[in-house]
Design a protein around this motif. Sequence first.
Motif, PDB file in Angstrom:
ATOM      1  N   ARG A   1      43.116  43.085  36.244  1.00 49.08           N
ATOM      2  CA  ARG A   1      42.383  44.356  36.259  1.00 49.08           C
ATOM      3  C   ARG A   1      42.941  45.289  37.349  1.00 49.08           C
ATOM      4  NH1 ARG A   1      37.384  45.036  33.963  1.00 49.08           N
ATOM      5  NH2 ARG A   1      36.659  46.186  35.811  1.00 49.08           N
ATOM      6  N   ILE A   2      43.330  44.714  38.490  1.00 48.17           N
ATOM      7  CA  ILE A   2      43.926  45.534  39.553  1.00 48.17           C
ATOM      8  C   ILE A   2      45.233  46.156  39.069  1.00 48.17           C
ATOM      9  CG2 ILE A   2      44.991  45.471  41.835  1.00 48.17           C
ATOM     10  CD1 ILE A   2      42.968  43.358  42.622  1.00 48.17           C
TER      11      ILE A   2
ATOM     12  N   ASP B   1      38.088  34.018  37.541  1.00 46.29           N
ATOM     13  CA  ASP B   1      37.903  35.309  38.199  1.00 46.29           C
ATOM     14  C   ASP B   1      39.143  35.751  38.954  1.00 46.29           C
ATOM     15  OD1 ASP B   1      35.361  35.401  37.205  1.00 46.29           O
ATOM     16  OD2 ASP B   1      34.378  34.745  39.056  1.00 46.29           O
ATOM     17  N   LYS B   2      39.765  34.824  39.667  1.00 44.20           N
ATOM     18  CA  LYS B   2      40.936  35.173  40.471  1.00 44.20           C
ATOM     19  C   LYS B   2      42.022  35.815  39.617  1.00 44.20           C
ATOM     20  CE  LYS B   2      43.421  31.710  41.667  1.00 44.20           C
ATOM     21  NZ  LYS B   2      43.808  30.456  42.359  1.00 44.20           N
TER      22      LYS B   2
ATOM     23  N   GLN C   1      36.594  41.085  29.169  1.00 41.56           N
ATOM     24  CA  GLN C   1      36.545  40.905  30.619  1.00 41.56           C
ATOM     25  C   GLN C   1      37.581  41.777  31.319  1.00 41.56           C
ATOM     26  OE1 GLN C   1      37.191  36.730  31.123  1.00 41.56           O
ATOM     27  NE2 GLN C   1      35.063  36.154  30.717  1.00 41.56           N
TER      28      GLN C   1
ATOM     29  N   THR D   1      41.670  37.109  36.305  1.00 38.52           N
ATOM     30  CA  THR D   1      41.240  38.319  35.601  1.00 38.52           C
ATOM     31  C   THR D   1      41.120  39.499  36.557  1.00 38.52           C
ATOM     32  OG1 THR D   1      38.935  37.599  35.823  1.00 38.52           O
ATOM     33  CG2 THR D   1      40.064  37.069  33.764  1.00 38.52           C
ATOM     34  N   ASN D   2      40.663  39.254  37.770  1.00 37.92           N
ATOM     35  CA  ASN D   2      40.584  40.341  38.753  1.00 37.92           C
ATOM     36  C   ASN D   2      41.967  40.879  39.085  1.00 37.92           C
ATOM     37  OD1 ASN D   2      37.816  40.147  38.893  1.00 37.92           O
ATOM     38  ND2 ASN D   2      37.807  38.859  40.733  1.00 37.92           N
ATOM     39  N   TYR D   3      42.928  39.991  39.183  1.00 40.15           N
ATOM     40  CA  TYR D   3      44.296  40.435  39.465  1.00 40.15           C
ATOM     41  C   TYR D   3      44.812  41.331  38.348  1.00 40.15           C
ATOM     42  CZ  TYR D   3      49.384  40.256  39.833  1.00 40.15           C
ATOM     43  OH  TYR D   3      50.712  40.596  39.891  1.00 40.15           O
TER      44      TYR D   3
ATOM     45  N   ASP E   1      46.496  32.687  45.472  1.00 41.60           N
ATOM     46  CA  ASP E   1      46.062  34.026  45.097  1.00 41.60           C
ATOM     47  C   ASP E   1      47.287  34.826  44.655  1.00 41.60           C
ATOM     48  OD1 ASP E   1      43.761  36.043  45.185  1.00 41.60           O
ATOM     49  OD2 ASP E   1      45.342  37.069  46.313  1.00 41.60           O
TER      50      ASP E   1
ATOM     51  N   GLU F   1      44.557  48.971  36.787  1.00 45.49           N
ATOM     52  CA  GLU F   1      44.056  50.144  37.505  1.00 45.49           C
ATOM     53  C   GLU F   1      45.177  50.868  38.245  1.00 45.49           C
ATOM     54  OE1 GLU F   1      41.172  51.099  41.344  1.00 45.49           O
ATOM     55  OE2 GLU F   1      41.040  49.144  40.326  1.00 45.49           O
TER      56      GLU F   1
ATOM     57  N   SER G   1      47.347  38.427  44.539  1.00 44.05           N
ATOM     58  CA  SER G   1      47.365  39.825  44.979  1.00 44.05           C
ATOM     59  C   SER G   1      48.610  40.178  45.776  1.00 44.05           C
ATOM     60  CB  SER G   1      46.113  40.121  45.814  1.00 44.05           C
ATOM     61  OG  SER G   1      44.950  39.981  45.023  1.00 44.05           O
TER      62      SER G   1
ATOM     63  N   SER H   1      36.765  50.010  32.068  1.00 44.33           N
ATOM     64  CA  SER H   1      38.072  50.663  32.204  1.00 44.33           C
ATOM     65  C   SER H   1      38.344  51.547  30.992  1.00 44.33           C
ATOM     66  CB  SER H   1      39.175  49.617  32.327  1.00 44.33           C
ATOM     67  OG  SER H   1      40.458  50.195  32.272  1.00 44.33           O
TER      68      SER H   1
END
Length: 465
Positions: free
Chosen positions: A405-406, A398-399, A451, A401-403, A334, A409, A336, A456
């Motif tokens: 996006r974080i 997902d792992k 994605q 792309t989510n990172y 991961d 943000e 994060s 956003s």
Amino acid sequence: MESPPPFKLGQGQDRISALPDDLLLGILERLDLREAVRAGAVSTRWRHLPHQLQRLHLNVGDFQGATLLEISDAFVGATRRLLSGCNCDCKSRRAIKTLCLTFYLSAPHLSSIGHAIEDTVSRGETERFEFELIRPSPDLIQAVSRTESGKHFMSFSRDCPVAFRWLTGLSLTSLKFRDYDFPSLIGACDKLKSLSLRSCGLVPRSAALKIDAPNSTITELVFIRCKFSQIDLVSVPKLTQLRCHRWRSKNPPLRFGYVPELQTVHIACRARTWQPPFALSACFSMNTRNLSKLCLNFGCQMIWIRPEQHPKQLTAIFSNLTDMTFWNIFPECDLSWTLFILEAAPALQKLILNRTRHSCGGTSKDSAQKTNVVWEPSKDLKHLELKLLVMIGFEEEDKVTNYIRIVMERAVGLKRITLGSHTCKECNAINLESPTTSQTDDACKHRIKEQLTRGSSSTVDIIIC
């Protein structure tokens, strides 16, 4: 328009040989020294020129011989001849600006090498003067212990004080020292700027290498595969760059004392079972607050640092950190946890992550087990200065792309995201799911961008290359 007058050559001269000495020297200085000497040997016009070179790089590996003695004799002889000056009538004495010698730790020849260059360097005109000691291949010499080699080297430094006083660079391989040798060695090198140690250690092995040199001029330190229990930089006030790779000790490998000018640090290792993760606060201190670039390379193995429980405890230490690189993160991990650096480094402008998936790296029997790193960023984290996020080894999952996006943000000033694939020249491996030039069409790039930006308001520029 009149044609230029014909080029006049002397008898037996070619057009290049007709050029003045300064231009010919410019040509020779762009050649390998061995080729430059050969050029001087085949022409009477060029014969004196190698003795006028201002930049000399002599490597014992370029000399031939059946034994270590023959090779070292040839090396010492060439060094003496090139430093003795020319036999021609020179209008001015030659000033050697650069002198770099790479040679074996052959006890009978060390003093000869040292004394051969003393007259040259003691003039004070040599701007760069370096020794690189390398270990001969086993077929040239019977095995000599690293402890004995270390004793030979220290005798060399004591026998040739003038040479060591003018050294600006020193690279040592496969030597073991006593703990009191280093203060003596650094004290003997008044002008030393760069020190590199490869596969070196101390006697006893449990000893820590302490460098307490408040009056030294050292700006660069390199430690590769060294076997010190720890490297303790008590005081190295001029140090600006440090590399520590593949250490053979327990963690943490380093402790920074008084290093107020330190700007760039590269730390790389494949963790072993007996090297548990450590917090960066165990290495760095308030004395490293001028650090601007930090690179951590995990070699596709276990992540050997653990995020600080309270990252803002590092803020004073990393207050000037602008470039952060996490290199060779194994792809199952991961991401994060890397965000702790956003909380710890308020001035960070560039964040680079490299995820590597290939088969050629291999693992040793005592490699530490790869485990996921669990850490959650603060909910109110907002970073103002980050401008660029680079991810090498991007995969559309997902792992990942989510990172991203974080980061988009939390980094409210982010201007650009660059996503690229990872290829390996050794095994020709490539992240098959990564967007590469050959396999990614415009529709795929559009889908990835959609994605990342869905929901956003970010105007960040996303580049897929």
